[in-house]
Every structure is written in C-alpha cells, then in structure tokens.
Write a protein that holds these residues in place. Sequence first.
Motif: not given
Length: 69
Positions: A31-34, A26, A3, A1, A36-37, A46
């Motif tokens: 992190p941005a991906s978490i 964290w 990067g 996570m 956004l999910w 989604w």
Amino acid sequence: MSGEPWTDALEGELTFPRISARYNYWQENPPASILLWALAVGLGVWRPSRRAGADARSTLRSLFPTGRI
C-alpha cells in the motif's frame, strides 16, 4: 491497509484464506502508506519515535516488582 471501512459486511465475508490472499497481494504490491513510510525512513528524512510502553517485557516486570507471580 486496503482503504475499505471496517463494516459488519466486510467482517462477515473475511475468511482466513481471503486475509492470507490480501497479505500475499500486499507483499507484491505494498500500500502507498507503507511505501511512503519506507522511503522516508530509508532516506533518513523521518525517524519513527518509539512509543511509550512499547517494551512489553519491562511493562510486565513492573506489574510484578518482587518477581513473583
């Protein structure tokens, strides 16, 4: 996570205290991906699909159909 690419140098410098510190960071700063999910799931735009074979118990049972090891 993070990067960072997983390299031998990174593996050589990671210790349990450093990994623990990353997880603690964290928790405060996901992190941005978490993020956004979580937003996509929370807003209902989604739905993650369940992976085939994700049920470990049924997979293990299928290896021993008689129930005996």
